[in-house]
Design an enzyme around this catalytic site. Sequence first.
Site, mmCIF file in Angstrom:
data_model
loop_
_atom_site.group_PDB
_atom_site.id
_atom_site.type_symbol
_atom_site.label_atom_id
_atom_site.label_comp_id
_atom_site.label_asym_id
_atom_site.label_seq_id
_atom_site.Cartn_x
_atom_site.Cartn_y
_atom_site.Cartn_z
ATOM 1 N N THR A 145 76.398 54.161 80.217
ATOM 2 C CA THR A 145 77.141 53.161 79.172
ATOM 3 C C THR A 145 78.562 53.160 78.400
ATOM 4 O O THR A 145 79.038 54.268 78.569
ATOM 5 C CB THR A 145 75.814 53.795 77.489
ATOM 6 O OG1 THR A 145 76.418 53.286 76.496
ATOM 7 C CG2 THR A 145 76.173 55.094 77.672
ATOM 8 N N ASP A 146 78.782 52.103 77.592
ATOM 9 C CA ASP A 146 80.223 52.242 77.208
ATOM 10 C C ASP A 146 79.894 52.948 76.381
ATOM 11 O O ASP A 146 81.542 53.695 75.923
ATOM 12 C CB ASP A 146 80.628 51.024 77.318
ATOM 13 C CG ASP A 146 79.489 50.029 76.045
ATOM 14 O OD1 ASP A 146 78.941 50.442 75.789
ATOM 15 O OD2 ASP A 146 80.071 48.866 75.636
ATOM 16 N N GLU A 147 79.507 53.227 75.733
ATOM 17 C CA GLU A 147 79.120 54.384 74.689
ATOM 18 C C GLU A 147 79.702 55.447 74.799
ATOM 19 O O GLU A 147 80.284 56.492 73.945
ATOM 20 C CB GLU A 147 78.094 54.369 73.782
ATOM 21 C CG GLU A 147 77.672 53.026 73.072
ATOM 22 C CD GLU A 147 76.158 53.531 72.428
ATOM 23 O OE1 GLU A 147 76.617 54.239 71.489
ATOM 24 O OE2 GLU A 147 75.158 52.343 72.511
ATOM 25 N N TYR A 169 74.003 60.633 71.077
ATOM 26 C CA TYR A 169 72.997 59.921 72.098
ATOM 27 C C TYR A 169 74.308 59.407 72.996
ATOM 28 O O TYR A 169 74.397 59.831 74.754
ATOM 29 C CB TYR A 169 72.461 58.032 72.023
ATOM 30 C CG TYR A 169 72.486 57.635 73.182
ATOM 31 C CD1 TYR A 169 71.927 57.409 74.170
ATOM 32 C CD2 TYR A 169 74.010 56.260 73.027
ATOM 33 C CE1 TYR A 169 71.744 56.917 75.216
ATOM 34 C CE2 TYR A 169 73.533 55.501 74.000
ATOM 35 C CZ TYR A 169 72.468 55.552 75.054
ATOM 36 O OH TYR A 169 72.874 54.424 76.357
ATOM 37 N N LYS A 173 74.688 61.196 76.547
ATOM 38 C CA LYS A 173 75.120 60.225 78.452
ATOM 39 C C LYS A 173 76.357 60.838 79.390
ATOM 40 O O LYS A 173 76.202 60.730 79.993
ATOM 41 C CB LYS A 173 75.112 59.180 77.969
ATOM 42 C CG LYS A 173 73.632 57.901 77.466
ATOM 43 C CD LYS A 173 72.050 57.768 78.670
ATOM 44 C CE LYS A 173 73.033 57.186 79.643
ATOM 45 N NZ LYS A 173 72.225 57.480 81.147
#
Length: 343
Positions: A145-147, A169, A173
Amino acid sequence: MPELPDPARPAPAAARRFRRVLVTGGAGFIGSRFVTALLDGSLPGFGEPEVVVLDALTYAGNLANLDEVGDSPRLRVVTGDICDGAAVAGAMAGADLVVHFAAESHVDRSIEDAGAFVRTNVLGTHTLLREALEVGPERFVHVSTDEVYGSIEEGSWPEDQPLSPNSPYAASKAASDMLALAFHRTHGLPVCVTRCSNNYGPYQYPEKVVPLFTGSLLDGGTVPLYGDGGNRRDWLHVDDHCRGIALVALGGRPGEVYNIGGGTELSNTELTERLLELCGADWSAVRRVPDRKGHDRRYSVDFAKISAELGYAPRVGVDEGLAETVRWYRENRAWWEPLMKGR
């Protein structure tokens, strides 16, 4: 599922044919769309592989997501936890491609209880990587994810940007990304990592903003808008995301990270405005709520690398994609209404 067109510039390894593909989290939102595309032939370059789905079928995993291809003789579904070494070994046997979607993914849940995220996203990924060393697949695609990059005020994150996750989260990741890349550098495992922007589309579990807002508005309810509504995200239709992952599986370079973006940035207010119009509601249906803890202000990924190397470009515009998505939820109440009530 609409056919996903061939890229303008085919991947260098587009002739590769995988015989057996393991898809973890294949009964979830994005994973099920990828499985469906593999089996209905809408992902060019894959031939007709056997597809094994490994999914724990927790709250967000739903076998109904695979109804379009549920009768395919090339599909096998294994109910199992990616932290369970025996289940992973059985599911991965003979696989020459592993596409790893399985994850705990909802930020709000991670704020309340990070433990499940560390277990699934970090320990589960390690279990898969360890087994992949034994099996020796041709490619292991780790979907992220870009997060993991954190918030950015201006511009877009390239793949070599140091990671700065802010939610539990995102941190879990980021850890799994680093593990996957470490297994490539240390053991030579042919890992590619993809990092996508915000996905939307049919079959998305209604804790995420688009299905949550759509379902509530179609039922005449209200929707919660965090803070001042100014948080910004790039929006990526799930079918474009699946096509990007397919390009990486076929032609990505092992050890590399590829950002996959949608190319359209909206603030939460702008997204809400579009959903209100599509659902026939107005701003009286919006209630302001306190901002999420540690809420990143803006995400934006630079996806020039996957475009230049593999010919990726998003095909589904956000206005068209949102309209199709709302139409799908309007026509498929039997799928989402029980899930909304269960929440």
